[in-house]
Each structure stands twice: as structure tokens, then as C-alpha cells.
Enzyme design. Structure first.
Site, PDB file in Angstrom:
ATOM      1  N   GLY A 168       0.782  -1.237   0.000  1.00 57.10           N
ATOM      2  CA  GLY A 168       0.000   0.000   0.000  1.00 57.10           C
ATOM      3  C   GLY A 168       0.809   1.280   0.000  1.00 57.10           C
ATOM      4  O   GLY A 168       1.961   1.301   0.433  1.00 57.10           O
ATOM      5  N   SER A 190       2.089   0.940   3.785  1.00 59.06           N
ATOM      6  CA  SER A 190       3.208   1.880   3.713  1.00 59.06           C
ATOM      7  C   SER A 190       3.805   2.037   5.110  1.00 59.06           C
ATOM      8  O   SER A 190       3.074   2.074   6.099  1.00 59.06           O
ATOM      9  CB  SER A 190       2.692   3.235   3.226  1.00 59.06           C
ATOM     10  OG  SER A 190       3.658   4.229   3.504  1.00 59.06           O
ATOM     11  N   GLU A 191       5.115   2.157   5.186  1.00 61.95           N
ATOM     12  CA  GLU A 191       5.777   2.357   6.480  1.00 61.95           C
ATOM     13  C   GLU A 191       5.363   3.687   7.122  1.00 61.95           C
ATOM     14  O   GLU A 191       5.518   3.889   8.319  1.00 61.95           O
ATOM     15  CB  GLU A 191       7.304   2.293   6.321  1.00 61.95           C
ATOM     16  CG  GLU A 191       7.917   3.280   5.327  1.00 61.95           C
ATOM     17  CD  GLU A 191       7.951   2.745   3.886  1.00 61.95           C
ATOM     18  OE1 GLU A 191       7.022   1.998   3.490  1.00 61.95           O
ATOM     19  OE2 GLU A 191       8.893   3.099   3.158  1.00 61.95           O
ATOM     20  N   SER A 210       4.140   4.750  -6.261  1.00 62.34           N
ATOM     21  CA  SER A 210       4.624   5.674  -7.289  1.00 62.34           C
ATOM     22  C   SER A 210       5.086   4.902  -8.532  1.00 62.34           C
ATOM     23  O   SER A 210       5.313   3.693  -8.476  1.00 62.34           O
ATOM     24  CB  SER A 210       5.788   6.475  -6.726  1.00 62.34           C
ATOM     25  OG  SER A 210       6.825   5.576  -6.376  1.00 62.34           O
ATOM     26  N   GLU A 214      -1.275   0.157  -9.386  1.00 63.68           N
ATOM     27  CA  GLU A 214      -2.026   1.418  -9.270  1.00 63.68           C
ATOM     28  C   GLU A 214      -1.016   2.494  -8.921  1.00 63.68           C
ATOM     29  O   GLU A 214      -0.583   2.603  -7.775  1.00 63.68           O
ATOM     30  CB  GLU A 214      -3.080   1.303  -8.158  1.00 63.68           C
ATOM     31  CG  GLU A 214      -4.207   0.356  -8.467  1.00 63.68           C
ATOM     32  CD  GLU A 214      -5.078   0.812  -9.617  1.00 63.68           C
ATOM     33  OE1 GLU A 214      -4.954   1.972 -10.050  1.00 63.68           O
ATOM     34  OE2 GLU A 214      -5.871  -0.006 -10.105  1.00 63.68           O
ATOM     35  N   GLY A 231       1.059   6.475 -10.041  1.00 63.82           N
ATOM     36  CA  GLY A 231       0.833   7.917  -9.944  1.00 63.82           C
ATOM     37  C   GLY A 231       0.222   8.530 -11.196  1.00 63.82           C
ATOM     38  O   GLY A 231      -0.084   7.838 -12.165  1.00 63.82           O
ATOM     39  N   CYS A 246      -3.850  10.061  -5.942  1.00 63.17           N
ATOM     40  CA  CYS A 246      -3.180   9.693  -7.192  1.00 63.17           C
ATOM     41  C   CYS A 246      -3.932  10.184  -8.433  1.00 63.17           C
ATOM     42  O   CYS A 246      -3.319  10.538  -9.430  1.00 63.17           O
ATOM     43  CB  CYS A 246      -3.043   8.198  -7.260  1.00 63.17           C
ATOM     44  SG  CYS A 246      -4.617   7.379  -6.953  1.00 63.17           S
ATOM     45  N   GLU A 292       4.518  14.652 -10.913  1.00 65.17           N
ATOM     46  CA  GLU A 292       3.506  14.459  -9.868  1.00 65.17           C
ATOM     47  C   GLU A 292       4.028  15.076  -8.570  1.00 65.17           C
ATOM     48  O   GLU A 292       5.122  14.756  -8.116  1.00 65.17           O
ATOM     49  CB  GLU A 292       3.246  12.959  -9.656  1.00 65.17           C
ATOM     50  CG  GLU A 292       2.142  12.721  -8.653  1.00 65.17           C
ATOM     51  CD  GLU A 292       1.902  11.245  -8.341  1.00 65.17           C
ATOM     52  OE1 GLU A 292       2.888  10.519  -8.141  1.00 65.17           O
ATOM     53  OE2 GLU A 292       0.725  10.850  -8.277  1.00 65.17           O
ATOM     54  N   GLU A 339      -8.727  -1.950 -10.324  1.00 72.17           N
ATOM     55  CA  GLU A 339      -9.303  -2.297  -9.030  1.00 72.17           C
ATOM     56  C   GLU A 339     -10.797  -2.008  -9.085  1.00 72.17           C
ATOM     57  O   GLU A 339     -11.293  -1.319  -9.983  1.00 72.17           O
ATOM     58  CB  GLU A 339      -8.633  -1.477  -7.916  1.00 72.17           C
ATOM     59  CG  GLU A 339      -7.175  -1.855  -7.778  1.00 72.17           C
ATOM     60  CD  GLU A 339      -6.541  -1.466  -6.462  1.00 72.17           C
ATOM     61  OE1 GLU A 339      -6.487  -0.269  -6.145  1.00 72.17           O
ATOM     62  OE2 GLU A 339      -6.082  -2.392  -5.745  1.00 72.17           O
TER      63      GLU A 339
END
Ligand code: NAD
Length: 485
Positions: A151, A179-180, A230, A251, A253, A285, A382, A459
Site C-alpha cells: 500500500g 506503507s511504512e 509511485s 495502481e 501515480g 493519485c 507528480e 481495481e
């Protein structure tokens, strides 16, 4: 005193919270204050192994259950998420800094929609019967096996559900790495799924940076990888998955165009541009960050845009009156401020915002640049922050060519009252998720995803089923077999 956002443990494996403090500590920082509110630990190789082996084993029995049985569990999880929406939204706000005004309606509720939708579809996943004279072929829609979800940090609950729900509906198991930057919410999704009756081992969450993601992607037991992130990360993950011939959904950017023609309703167009640039402080995004405005309404559009943007309420994201939150991290704030400086240096005209807000936390003012040209850095890269670039155009043909002149292709929008023009223009735009007289709607019923560098696969909707399952075809001969010898 422990902050309420601190999870019971870092990972959720085989139906239970698991801790291993030998991993690298990952501090969870609340973006609105800069204070550390929780700590989790990156998965060690032992944790990665535990998650993968448990998910591999659990999948076999899950795939043998009927779709209706699987779907019932997902729908029960959707109900629990809705009942706990407030508590989950508060956590999402701590995880990301996004205002509660948004998280109350866009995160756990969107996750619940995915669980409900794919739970509903699970019982209707069937194959085909193909007559071949006296013989026939039948097809079976089968699970892929063990899926990995990775994610991004902008929608931690939603991403965990958008990947988990279709994967589980099709009979797969999942190891999800958030994500961290936002490790908290996916653990709640795992907890709720198990409370709803999901057998242990089917939805596991492990923490970590890119290395943990890479360890998952390269493991030979993994059949599919679904990444939200990204483009540079997407290229690495896609290549690593290709080496093992794994299925992928990417999925990634965007730098999407939002085209506003002279005849558009200005209030609606301004509303679309605000939703397409400032929701989640621009960390979306699909944002329409290149706003092409036809010259006839340019000044009127800019005047109303500046007025309405001035009404944004920056403040404590846990206060429901706040409509605009901070950047997710100090680092992301600095990246965005760097782009704002580039915009100024390269000669764009600042209409509003343009600096860090004078308050604690990582707030950047909602920023609009006008007179932006196609070659400026802010129009090409982006930014993933609240920076809108307004570009002028004269003709339909010209704007289509300029809108498509990018490596990205996630989204595109058109505002016009001429419906034949709307469809004609959308038909020529190179983007996967498009809007006419709207921007950034993402209902679970509609496919979502990009073309070009913005991604592969889709998705949501029935399309997602194709990306979490595969078709086996079976030829059935009724007569004798003829052979050459
Ligand atoms: P990122 O690419 O830095 O990280 C995404 C995830 O990939 C993280 O969990 C990270 O730990 C992991 N990762 C990093 N390197 C890896 C590797 N080598 N192998 C496996 N995993 C690895 O993205 P981010 O900064 O978290 O998120 C912002 C980006 O995500 C933006 O570009 C945004 O447009 C994109 N995004 C896309 C969508 C979409 O649906 N298209 C949605 C949200 C965000």
C-alpha cells in the site's frame, strides 16, 4: 502514557497479533503535531516467513469453500466496519493526518463498500459452458493462490480493503504490507475480518519498508502482487514480479488533466478543481493537477477559485470543522514546498497559498498557480500535494494533444455543457478513470486504474475479479479419441 493509536503489536499473522522487536523500529508521527504517537517494528525474515507460509497453507481450504460462504464473512466484516466507522476514522486521521471530516465518509466506509460489494459477488463467480458439437468445454474461475498487497500512505484503510476484498472473494489469501508511513489502519482491517469469521491465515498484515515489500514480491510462493504506489516503485515491483511470472496490478501515480471549456458551469468546474486538487491535501493519485481552462472564462474561474480556496479551514484534523489537513510527513511537506519554489522560479503566477502554513504540523497552504505552461516542472511531475496548475487553451484539438502529452494516464476530466463535445473529448483522452462534469468519484462499482505509466490492471468493479482469478478450461470428449498411430 500509551497513545490510543498504538496497536497491540506490529503484525497480524495467522489470526493474531504478533510482535518481533528485533525488526527496525518505525515511528508513527501524527502529521498535525509532529509528535510520535506509536511505534511498530519492520518485519524480520522470520516474520516474513511466518506470514507467507501461513497464507500459503490457509488458502487451500478457503478456495474449497463456496463463494457464498466466503462472501458472507466479507459482508459481516463490512457491517462491523460501518458500526465502528467513527473509531476507525479517528485512527485513519492519526495515521495520515487527513481531516476527520473526510475520513468519516471516505475511508472505512469505502473499505466497507469493497467488502460488501465483493462479498456479494463471491457467490456468483462461475465459468462458461462452450458447446463443441457432441463434445463441450467448460471453464472454471479459480483463485490465483497467495496474493501480496503493498500500500501507499494516502488511503491506508481503503487500500487494504480494495486489495483484500476481491482477493478473498475469489478464494485467495493475502499478505498485505502497508506503507511504512501509515502502518496502523490495515491491522484494524485484519482484526475486523477475523472477528467476522475469516479463518486464520488468510489475511495477514506485516510492516516494513521497501525491503520487506521486495522480499514478498520475489518469494516463489507468491502468485500475484498488487501495488499502490509511485511509478518508480511500480517499475521495480513489476520487474521483480515478472522474473517470477507473477500476476500484477499496478495502481501508480498521475498528472491528470482536467479540461474546462468556456461553456462550463463555473461553480461546478471550480468545485471539480477543488475536489481534484485539495481533497486529502492533494495526496490523491487521480488528482486533476493540470487544470486547462479555455481563455474565455479563465479570469472568472480564477477569481471564484481563489475565493473558495480561501474558505478552506486548516486546523486540528480531529476537529470536524477542519476541512484541510497537513501533508503526511515532514519529508512530503518539503517535497511539496520545493515544487512551489520551482513554480515561482519558472515564472508561474501565484494566485493563492504558496507557503507552509504558520501553525504546528506539516501544513502547506492550498496553492494555485495560473499562467502555467506545459514545460514547467509543476506541470510535468507528480507533486502529491495541494498545488494546482492552471493552464490556458484556445481549441479542443489543441487541449487534447496537450492533455495527452505526459507519460501518465490515470485520470482525466472534462467540464462542458455540450454533451457531444464531452464524450468526443473523453473518447480521445489517454486515461483509465475519467469524469464528465465531476471529478474524483471512486465508487466500488466502477473500474479504477490507469493506462501508460500510471498502471496495469483495474481495481474495484467486476474487472477486479479478473485480476484476482484465472480461468481453467476443460475439454470434454464424448466419443472415441482419434490418433495418427
Ligand atoms: P511509494 O512508491 O514510495 O511506496 C509504495 C509502497 O511500496 C510502500 O508500501 C513502500 O514501502 C513499497 N515499496 C517501496 N519500494 C519497494 C520495492 N522495491 N519492492 C516492494 N515494495 C516497495 O509510494 P508512496 O509514496 O507511499 O505513495 C505515493 C504514490 O502512490 C504516488 O505516486 C501516488 O500517485 C501513488 N498512488 C496511486 C494510487 C492509485 O490507485 N493509482 C493510489 C494512491 C497512491
Amino acid at each position: 502514557m500509551t497513545h490510543p493509536a498504538q496497536p497491540k503489536a506490529s503484525h497480524f499473522i495467522n489470526g493474531a497479533y504478533v510482535e518481533d522487536t528485533a525488526g527496525t523500529p518505525i515511528p508513527v508521527i501524527y502529521a498535525a503535531t509532529g509528535e510520535q504517537i506509536a511505534t511498530v517494528y519492520a518485519a524480520t525474515p522470520a516474520i516474513v516467513e511466518q506470514a507467507l507460509s501461513t497464507a500459503k497453507e490457509a488458502q487451500k481450504a478457503w478456495a474449497k469453500m463456496t463463494g457464498t460462504e466466503r462472501g458472507r464473512i466479507l459482508r459481516r466484516a463490512a457491517d462491523i466496519m460501518r458500526e465502528r466507522n467513527h473509531e476507525l476514522s479517528v485512527l485513519e486521521t492519526y495515521d495520515t493526518g487527513k481531516p476527520l471530516q473526510e475520513t468519516l465518509v471516505a475511508d472505512a466506509s469505502s473499505g466497507a463498500d469493497a467488502l460488501e460489494y465483493f462479498g456479494g459477488l463471491a457467490g456468483s463467480l462461475t465459468g462458461e459452458h462452450i458447446p463443441m458439437g457432441k463434445d463441450w468445454v467448460y471453464t472454471v474461475r479459480e483463485a490465483l493462490g497467495l496474493c501480496v498487497g503493498i500500500g501507499a500512505w494516502n488511503y491506508p484503510t481503503q487500500i487494504a480493503c480494495w486489495k483484500g476484498a476481491p482477493a478473498l472473494a475469489c478464494g485467495n489469501s493475502m499478505v498485505f504490507k502497508p506503507s511504512e508511513t501509515t502502518p496502523l489502519c490495515a491491522l484494524k482491517v485484519a482484526e475486523i475480518l477475523h472477528e467476522a469469521g475469516l479463518p486464520a491465515g488468510l489475511y495477514n498484515v506485516i510492516q516494513g519498508m521497501g525491503e520487506v515489500g521486495a522480499a514478498l514480491v520475489t518469494d516463489p510462493r507468491v502468485d500475484k502482487v498488487s501495488l499502490t504506489g509511485s511509478v518508480p516503485t511500480g517499475k521495480k515491483v513489476y520487474a521483480a514480479a515478472a522474473a517470477g511470472m507473477k500476476h500484477v496490478t499496478m495502481e501508480l501515480g498521475g498528472k491528470s488533466p482536467l479540461i474546462i471549456f468556456d461553456d462550463a458551469d463555473v461553480e461546478n468546474a471550480v468545485g471539480g478543481a477543488i475536489n481534484g486538487n485539495f481533497y486529502s491535501s492533494g495526496q490523491v493519485c487521480s488528482n486533476g493537477t493540470r487544470v486547462f481552462v479555455q481563455k474565455g472564462i479563465k479570469e472568472k474561474f480564477l477569481a471564484r477559485l481563489a475565493e473558495r480556496t480561501g474558505a478552506a479551514v486548516l486546523g486540528d484534523p480531529q476537529d470536524e470543522a477542519t476541512s484541510f489537513g497537513p501533508m503526511v510527513t515532514q519529508n512530503q511537506m518539503n517535497i511539496v514546498l520545493g515544487y512551489i519554489e520551482k513554480g515561482k522560479e519558472e515564472g508561474a503566477r501565484l494566485i493563492c497559498g504558496g507557503k507552509r502554513a504558520d501553525m504546528p504540523g506539516f501544513f502547506v497552504e492550498p496553492t494555485v498557480f495560473a499562467d502555467v505552461t506545459d514545460d514547467m516542472t509543476i506541470a510535468r511531475e507528480e507533486i502529491f500535494g495541494p498545488v494546482m496548475s492552471v493552464l490556458d487553451f484556445d481549441t479542443e484539438e489543441e487541449v487534447i494533444a496537450r492533455a495527452n502529452d505526459t507519460e501518465f494516464g490515470l485520470s482525466a476530466g472534462v467540464f462542458t455543457n455540450d454533451f457531444s463535445r464531452a464524450h468526443r473529448v473523453i473518447g480521445q483522452l489517454e486515461a483509465g478513470s475519467c469524469f464528465i462534469n465531476s471529478y474524483n468519484d471512486a465508487p466500488v462499482e466502477a473500474p479504477f486504474g490507469g493506462v501508460k505509466a500510471s498502471g496495469v490492471g483495474r481495481e474495484n468493479s467486476k474487472e477486479a475479479i479478473k485480476h484476482f482469478s484465472q480461468v481453467k478450461s476443460v475439454y470434454v470428449r464424448m466419443g472415441d479419441v482419434e490418433a495418427a498411430f
